[in-house]
Write an enzyme that holds these catalytic residues in place. Structure first.
Site, PDB file in Angstrom:
ATOM      1  N   CYS A 100      47.207  37.379  62.166  1.00  0.00           N
ATOM      2  CA  CYS A 100      46.807  37.994  63.444  1.00  0.00           C
ATOM      3  C   CYS A 100      45.368  37.598  63.769  1.00  0.00           C
ATOM      4  CB  CYS A 100      46.910  39.515  63.316  1.00  0.00           C
ATOM      5  SG  CYS A 100      46.058  40.435  64.604  1.00  0.00           S
ATOM      6  N   CYS A 104      43.835  39.500  71.165  1.00  0.00           N
ATOM      7  CA  CYS A 104      44.794  39.834  72.230  1.00  0.00           C
ATOM      8  C   CYS A 104      44.715  41.301  72.627  1.00  0.00           C
ATOM      9  CB  CYS A 104      46.216  39.522  71.789  1.00  0.00           C
ATOM     10  SG  CYS A 104      46.339  38.286  70.514  1.00  0.00           S
ATOM     11  N   THR A 191      42.633  47.132  65.559  1.00  0.00           N
ATOM     12  CA  THR A 191      42.667  45.718  65.193  1.00  0.00           C
ATOM     13  C   THR A 191      41.380  45.014  65.610  1.00  0.00           C
ATOM     14  OG1 THR A 191      45.061  45.645  65.394  1.00  0.00           O
ATOM     15  CG2 THR A 191      43.911  43.548  65.592  1.00  0.00           C
ATOM     16  N   GLU A 258      42.545  45.939  60.170  1.00  0.00           N
ATOM     17  CA  GLU A 258      42.524  47.212  60.903  1.00  0.00           C
ATOM     18  C   GLU A 258      41.582  48.241  60.258  1.00  0.00           C
ATOM     19  OE1 GLU A 258      45.176  45.327  60.665  1.00  0.00           O
ATOM     20  OE2 GLU A 258      45.799  45.140  62.754  1.00  0.00           O
ATOM     21  N   HIS A 293      51.198  43.796  75.687  1.00  0.00           N
ATOM     22  CA  HIS A 293      51.023  43.527  74.253  1.00  0.00           C
ATOM     23  C   HIS A 293      52.361  43.321  73.537  1.00  0.00           C
ATOM     24  CE1 HIS A 293      47.981  42.956  71.229  1.00  0.00           C
ATOM     25  NE2 HIS A 293      48.765  43.560  70.359  1.00  0.00           N
ATOM     26  N   TYR A 297      54.081  39.553  70.999  1.00  0.00           N
ATOM     27  CA  TYR A 297      54.593  39.379  69.635  1.00  0.00           C
ATOM     28  C   TYR A 297      55.558  38.196  69.497  1.00  0.00           C
ATOM     29  CZ  TYR A 297      52.391  43.462  67.518  1.00  0.00           C
ATOM     30  OH  TYR A 297      51.478  44.339  66.991  1.00  0.00           O
ATOM     31  N   CYS A 300      52.672  35.355  68.880  1.00  0.00           N
ATOM     32  CA  CYS A 300      51.900  35.336  67.626  1.00  0.00           C
ATOM     33  C   CYS A 300      52.802  35.363  66.404  1.00  0.00           C
ATOM     34  CB  CYS A 300      50.888  36.479  67.589  1.00  0.00           C
ATOM     35  SG  CYS A 300      51.587  38.126  67.393  1.00  0.00           S
ATOM     36  N   GLU A 444      52.990  46.223  60.081  1.00  0.00           N
ATOM     37  CA  GLU A 444      52.333  45.851  61.342  1.00  0.00           C
ATOM     38  C   GLU A 444      53.371  45.388  62.358  1.00  0.00           C
ATOM     39  OE1 GLU A 444      50.413  44.049  64.485  1.00  0.00           O
ATOM     40  OE2 GLU A 444      51.678  42.918  63.124  1.00  0.00           O
TER      41      GLU A 444
HETATM   42 FE1  SF4 Z   1      47.490  40.355  66.459  1.00  0.00          FE
HETATM   43 FE2  SF4 Z   1      49.707  39.450  67.602  1.00  0.00          FE
HETATM   44 FE3  SF4 Z   1      48.550  41.717  68.511  1.00  0.00          FE
HETATM   45 FE4  SF4 Z   1      47.420  39.311  68.896  1.00  0.00          FE
HETATM   46  S1  SF4 Z   1      49.378  40.051  69.737  1.00  0.00           S
HETATM   47  S2  SF4 Z   1      46.391  41.184  68.232  1.00  0.00           S
HETATM   48  S3  SF4 Z   1      47.906  38.246  67.023  1.00  0.00           S
HETATM   49  S4  SF4 Z   1      49.510  41.389  66.487  1.00  0.00           S
END
Ligand code: SF4
Length: 498
Positions: A100, A104, A191, A258, A293, A297, A300, A444
């Site tokens: 991660c 983002c 995060t 985190e 958000h 996913y 990422c 996560e």
């Molecule tokens: Fe982390 Fe993925 Fe969230 Fe970006 S979108 S902060 S890489 S978990």
């Protein structure tokens, strides 16, 4: 061009003197602490790639405020193409770091604040939006690393914010002054906050009219008086400090580093306050943030899974099983699950639509479907990786075994499979797979951007079951009048119940 270099990012963190605690001890400099360094390295990669001509199209964008070339991590989405490029950026970064990269959350918080300040002004005659645009211009020019902070501790889960025995279980305004507000509370699972320049505080839930003190959105410098970070522990985190073949992902972190961020009566001046008591807008803001958000996913985790699939495929070569058709079929299954979530994220972005302020929202049904699938597919991909890598994953020798001359030759000899590969390489691969499929990584994937049930509630709301019954009736009754049927891409986020 307002694009920081990795070195400038790290140096700027040093200057902040952030108040942080790791394993109960006060950290002298977050930029130089070995437990935080892997997460900083990951963010530094986001800065580095913005300078790479090969990746500038996805890593940078043109600011709609200044016309300057800025990092995509400080950009407001203004088209479906912007949304698609963001997902492409996330997959790229996932492939490069295998973890991660944190930024983002701040990006989606910026976009949520941009949208909601416009809507509050339209409804209430306030002037938050221009204030936010001014703040955003500064963020873009300084290429800041921002952390979004949404998840409150929540206390007794059956009680609303205003019903808690301890009113600080949700971040709230404890004092309103002529020059600003004082906030108190904490945000959890934050995060990247510990290595950010600024924290964007947002309400964590929909709020009632009587809960105006909890309707606070603002930007707080990470080194502001009263702000402190308590870093969370992760699976096998001390291995990072040991070196050798047991580390897993040697340069980058496991998930987002985190922390709990505490706001112990923090003063926030008015020019950094973007919602102050307008409780009826809190649910919409939560929805905006979460919907963007959740689509992420597919990008990422797609990039992360590319690396895991690669490590698993290499492990099959190390074992000599790579030509077995059953093994190949399991790799196909991993690829299939990964591409399914990526395709949904691209689809959610391509079907994006404009919000009242002119920025773009992803399709909420597809975005929530992405995240729902992530809560399953990341586990399933990990399961197949375990299946192919074998029980060795649970019984691998540690670095010390390779260093003890009394036993090293036995470890080398009896753990070697295909002689083209070193035994130590087998362990390195195994540790990486262990890292990527450990408790921290899985949890996560399950709870980041909201727990699975939160997505299912939205999906049911978006699905419009009555419309589907109507469709069934029309088909069954032979009525071919399609007027009034829903067009994909016109779905709006539903309100979050507080
Ligand atoms: Fe982390 Fe993925 Fe969230 Fe970006 S979108 S902060 S890489 S978990």
């Amino acid at each position: 061009m307002p694009l920081k270099t990795p070195a400038e990012y790290v140096d700027s963190l040093r200057e902040l003197n952030i108040r942080a605690y790791v394993n109960g001890e006060r950290v002298e400099s977050v930029a130089d602490h070995p437990s935080i360094a892997p997460h900083i390295n990951t963010v530094a990669k986001t800065y580095e790639l913005s300078h790479d001509p090969e990746h500038q199209d996805v890593m940078t964008a043109e600011s709609h405020l200044t016309g300057e070339r800025i990092h995509r991590y400080t950009h407001i989405f203004h088209s479906a193409d912007d949304l698609v490029k963001k997902i492409q950026m996330l997959r790229l970064l996932g492939q490069v770091t295998g973890t991660c990269f944190q930024r983002c959350v701040g990006l989606d918080a910026l976009n949520a604040l941009y949208a909601i300040t416009y809507e509050i002004d339209q409804g209430e005659g306030t002037s938050y939006h221009q204030r936010f645009r001014d703040y955003l211009t500064g963020v873009q020019r300084a290429d800041l690393m921002l952390a979004g902070a949404m998840t409150d501790p929540k206390g007794h889960r059956a009680k609303r914010p205003s019903q808690q025995d301890d009113p600080d279980q949700f971040v709230r305004v404890v004092e309103r002054r002529d020059d600003g507000v004082v906030i108190r509370g904490a945000k959890l699972h934050n995060t990247g906050g510990i290595n950010s320049h600024e924290i964007l505080v947002m309400p964590g839930t929909g709020l009632s009219d009587a809960e105006g003190d909890y309707a606070i959105a603002c930007a707080v410098p990470a080194n502001a008086d009263g702000v402190l970070f308590i870093f969370g522990r992760q699976s096998n985190d001390n291995r990072k400090l040991e070196g050798g073949c047991d580390i897993g992902n040697p340069r980058f972190g496991v998930v987002g580093g985190e922390a709990m961020v505490v706001f112990d009566d923090v003063f926030v001046p008015h020019d950094r306050v973007f919602m102050n008591g307008e409780s009826t807008y809190a649910g919409t803001m939560v929805n905006y943030f979460a919907t963007w958000h959740r689509a992420n996913y597919g990008g990422c985790k797609g990039g992360n899974a590319d690396v895991l699939i690669g490590a698993t495929a290499k492990m099959t070569k190390v074992l000599g099983t790579e030509r077995n058709s059953v093994v190949r079929d399991k790799l196909i299954e991993m690829i299939h699950m990964n591409e399914t979530t990526y395709a949904s994220a691209i689809g959610a972005s391509a079907m994006g639509y404009p919000l009242p302020c002119g920025s773009y929202m992803v399709d909420p049904m597809m975005a929530n479907t992405v995240k729902q699938n992530i809560t399953r597919n990341v586990y399933q991909i990990g399961r197949l990786s375990h299946d192919l890598a074998g029980g060795f994953l649970a019984t691998m020798p540690g670095e010390q075994s390779f260093e003890n001359p009394e036993i090293a030759r036995f470890v080398e000899k009896y753990h070697q499979a295909n002689p083209e590969y070193e035994t130590r390489d087998r362990v390195k691969l195994g540790r990486y797979i262990e890292n990527m499929t450990s408790v921290t990584t899985m949890v996560e994937a399950m709870h980041g951007a909201g727990s699975p049930q939160a997505q299912r509630i939205v999906m049911l709301g978006q699905a419009d079951i009555d419309k589907k019954i109507e469709m069934a009736d029309r088909v069954i009754d032979g009525d071919d009048d399609v007027e009034g049927l829903p067009l994909p891409g016109k779905r709006q986020p539903v309100e979050v119940e507080g």
